[in-house]
Design a protein around this motif. Structure first.
Motif, PDB file in Angstrom:
ATOM      1  N   ASN A  22       0.714  -1.312  -0.037  1.00 34.98           N
ATOM      2  CA  ASN A  22       0.076  -0.050   0.025  1.00 34.98           C
ATOM      3  C   ASN A  22       0.813   1.388   0.053  1.00 34.98           C
ATOM      4  OD1 ASN A  22      -2.474  -1.506   0.061  1.00 34.98           O
ATOM      5  ND2 ASN A  22      -2.500  -1.450   2.411  1.00 34.98           N
ATOM      6  N   GLY A  23       2.009   1.592   0.617  1.00 37.41           N
ATOM      7  CA  GLY A  23       2.745   2.243   0.921  1.00 37.41           C
ATOM      8  C   GLY A  23       3.326   2.425  -0.610  1.00 37.41           C
ATOM      9  N   LEU A  24       3.892   1.614  -1.351  1.00 32.92           N
ATOM     10  CA  LEU A  24       4.337   1.744  -2.370  1.00 32.92           C
ATOM     11  C   LEU A  24       3.558   2.202  -3.525  1.00 32.92           C
ATOM     12  CD1 LEU A  24       6.549  -1.672  -2.748  1.00 32.92           C
ATOM     13  CD2 LEU A  24       7.649   0.644  -2.943  1.00 32.92           C
ATOM     14  N   LEU A  25       2.343   2.080  -3.580  1.00 33.08           N
ATOM     15  CA  LEU A  25       1.370   2.288  -4.579  1.00 33.08           C
ATOM     16  C   LEU A  25       0.704   3.571  -4.260  1.00 33.08           C
ATOM     17  CD1 LEU A  25      -0.473  -1.066  -5.442  1.00 33.08           C
ATOM     18  CD2 LEU A  25       1.421   0.146  -6.713  1.00 33.08           C
ATOM     19  N   ALA A  26       0.360   3.870  -3.068  1.00 31.37           N
ATOM     20  CA  ALA A  26      -0.429   5.110  -2.563  1.00 31.37           C
ATOM     21  C   ALA A  26       0.621   6.357  -2.772  1.00 31.37           C
ATOM     22  CB  ALA A  26      -0.818   5.000  -1.335  1.00 31.37           C
ATOM     23  N   ALA A  27       1.480   6.229  -2.207  1.00 30.66           N
ATOM     24  CA  ALA A  27       2.502   7.700  -2.230  1.00 30.66           C
ATOM     25  C   ALA A  27       1.498   8.939  -2.006  1.00 30.66           C
ATOM     26  CB  ALA A  27       3.262   7.777  -3.487  1.00 30.66           C
ATOM     27  N   ASP A  28       0.585   8.810  -0.836  1.00 29.62           N
ATOM     28  CA  ASP A  28      -0.319   9.851  -0.541  1.00 29.62           C
ATOM     29  C   ASP A  28      -0.003  10.476   0.710  1.00 29.62           C
ATOM     30  OD1 ASP A  28      -0.946   7.647   1.175  1.00 29.62           O
ATOM     31  OD2 ASP A  28      -2.783   7.458   0.531  1.00 29.62           O
ATOM     32  N   SER A  33       3.422   5.200   3.243  1.00 29.60           N
ATOM     33  CA  SER A  33       3.872   5.875   2.359  1.00 29.60           C
ATOM     34  C   SER A  33       5.126   6.791   2.781  1.00 29.60           C
ATOM     35  CB  SER A  33       2.878   6.861   1.694  1.00 29.60           C
ATOM     36  OG  SER A  33       3.562   7.436   0.467  1.00 29.60           O
ATOM     37  N   ILE A  34       5.144   7.330   3.529  1.00 26.46           N
ATOM     38  CA  ILE A  34       6.136   8.177   4.182  1.00 26.46           C
ATOM     39  C   ILE A  34       7.466   7.139   4.714  1.00 26.46           C
ATOM     40  CG2 ILE A  34       7.026   9.601   6.296  1.00 26.46           C
ATOM     41  CD1 ILE A  34       4.355  10.983   6.016  1.00 26.46           C
ATOM     42  N   ILE A  35       7.055   6.035   5.393  1.00 22.99           N
ATOM     43  CA  ILE A  35       8.096   5.130   5.953  1.00 22.99           C
ATOM     44  C   ILE A  35       8.709   4.420   4.721  1.00 22.99           C
ATOM     45  CG2 ILE A  35       8.569   2.905   7.013  1.00 22.99           C
ATOM     46  CD1 ILE A  35       6.201   3.892   9.026  1.00 22.99           C
ATOM     47  N   VAL A  36       7.840   3.885   3.586  1.00 19.08           N
ATOM     48  CA  VAL A  36       8.462   3.411   2.613  1.00 19.08           C
ATOM     49  C   VAL A  36       9.111   4.279   1.484  1.00 19.08           C
ATOM     50  CG1 VAL A  36       7.755   1.934   0.528  1.00 19.08           C
ATOM     51  CG2 VAL A  36       6.741   1.598   2.759  1.00 19.08           C
ATOM     52  N   TRP A  37       8.644   5.236   1.270  1.00 18.01           N
ATOM     53  CA  TRP A  37       9.375   6.155   0.229  1.00 18.01           C
ATOM     54  C   TRP A  37      10.510   7.155   0.581  1.00 18.01           C
ATOM     55  CZ3 TRP A  37       9.155   5.321  -4.733  1.00 18.01           C
ATOM     56  CH2 TRP A  37       8.496   4.424  -5.152  1.00 18.01           C
ATOM     57  N   GLN A  38      10.064   7.843   1.835  1.00 16.30           N
ATOM     58  CA  GLN A  38      11.161   8.597   2.365  1.00 16.30           C
ATOM     59  C   GLN A  38      12.184   8.102   3.412  1.00 16.30           C
ATOM     60  OE1 GLN A  38       9.247  12.099   4.307  1.00 16.30           O
ATOM     61  NE2 GLN A  38       7.530  12.112   2.471  1.00 16.30           N
ATOM     62  N   LEU A  39      11.949   6.979   4.135  1.00 14.00           N
ATOM     63  CA  LEU A  39      12.895   6.663   4.994  1.00 14.00           C
ATOM     64  C   LEU A  39      13.626   5.191   4.445  1.00 14.00           C
ATOM     65  CD1 LEU A  39      10.854   6.926   8.358  1.00 14.00           C
ATOM     66  CD2 LEU A  39      12.528   8.370   7.420  1.00 14.00           C
TER      67      LEU A  39
END
Length: 313
Positions: A22-28, A33-39
């Protein structure tokens, strides 16, 4: 793939596979999303590219010196990067990883070029024994200078010690994208050198008889090692044993064809670094151990076991 998912899922806040997806797809802007994409995504990508670079540069270094126990730092690359980082911190006041990245890369490249020029000074033909000796001498000299500077400059020491241990944490996409072109170019050159490395393994005379331009190949290989190891070291600091253990293990499994070993190293190296990073997060939660510490703990026993296994009866 498994280690990539684990790297995105495991940390001070563990996520299940559904939350990672969900974090990979949402980026919302959601928590996942913050944990997956930013950290976690930047450190995962850096672990992948650094692992591939270090493992492939280890194959090249061992083929160049015809020594299965050689590793990329033998050319003085790590020492040159470390000395340049200390100069950047002490003289120019640089403290952030994205700021001293280019200093480290230039230092690594300058060290490798200097070692090669010293090794060919008298005969105009590179000799792998002189190359190793020149690298060891430069590493010792630059290491002493680095220690002297950090001994008398507390600020330089405080910043340098976080880089020199080797880590993929607290790096952003800017760091990854800064070194990615150099690593990509290095990997392409490494794969192109595969057939020539097989010829060099037969000896210089046999390689020449097969039409291989030995000096030119050595120059290209050293340049490739500088691109790969220099970029990886600049971004993540010196990560030990990846360039030593991965090629050694693969030769035991896949044989001595350098073309095959180069490709496999580009796949196994990232797996080792990702696994070490995940292990470092698991065993010290909620804190973590740097990847350079974990690879040393993993690599040293594996190397000892391999040496004992190969010991003559």
């Amino acid at each position: 793939m498994i280690f990539t998912l684990l790297s995105l899922a495991i940390g001070s806040k563990n996520l299940n596979i559904g939350e990672v997806w969900n974090g990979l797809l949402a980026a919302d802007g959601s928590r996942e999303s913050i944990i997956v994409w930013q950290l976690r995504m930047p450190r995962t990508l850096l672990a992948i590219v650094a692992g591939a670079a270090l493992a492939v540069s280890g194959v090249l270094m061992q083929a160049l010196t015809r020594n299965p126990l050689a590793e990329p730092g033998l050319l003085g690359v790590n020492a040159g990067a470390a000395f340049s980082v200390v100069i950047a911190i002490s003289v120019f006041g640089v403290t952030r990883s994205d700021e001293y990245l280019w200093f480290a890369f230039l230092g690594a490249g300058a060290a490798a070029v200097f070692v090669y020029l010293i090794s060919i000074r008298r005969t105009q033909a590179s000799d792998h024994a002189r190359l190793v000796l020149a690298g060891v001498a430069l590493t010792a000299s630059l290491g002493a200078c680095t220690r002297i500077i950090t001994l008398f400059d507390a600020t330089a020491f405080d910043s340098y010690r976080f880089w020199v241990i080797g880590s993929v944490a607290n790096r952003g996409f800017d760091t990854v994208f800064s070194v990615l072109p150099f690593i990509a170019a290095g990997l392409v050159l490494a794969f192109l050198c595969g057939p020539s490395l097989n010829a060099l393994a037969l000896g210089d005379e046999q390689a020449v008889s097969l039409g291989v331009p030995v000096t030119a190949v050595r120059v290209v290989v050293i340049a490739t090692i500088t691109l790969l190891c220099g970029a990886a070291t600049a971004a993540a600091g010196p990560i030990a044993f990846v360039g030593l253990v991965v090629p050694h293990v693969l030769r035991l499994i896949a044989g001595v064809d350098q073309r095959i070993i180069l490709v496999l190293s580009a796949l196994v190296g990232p797996s080792l670094v990702l696994a070490a990073d995940v292990i470092g997060r698991l065993i010290a939660q909620p804190s973590e151990l740097e990847v350079g510490v974990v690879t040393a703990f993993i690599g040293a026993p594996v190397l000892i076991a391999l040496l004992l296994r190969r010991r003559p009866a």
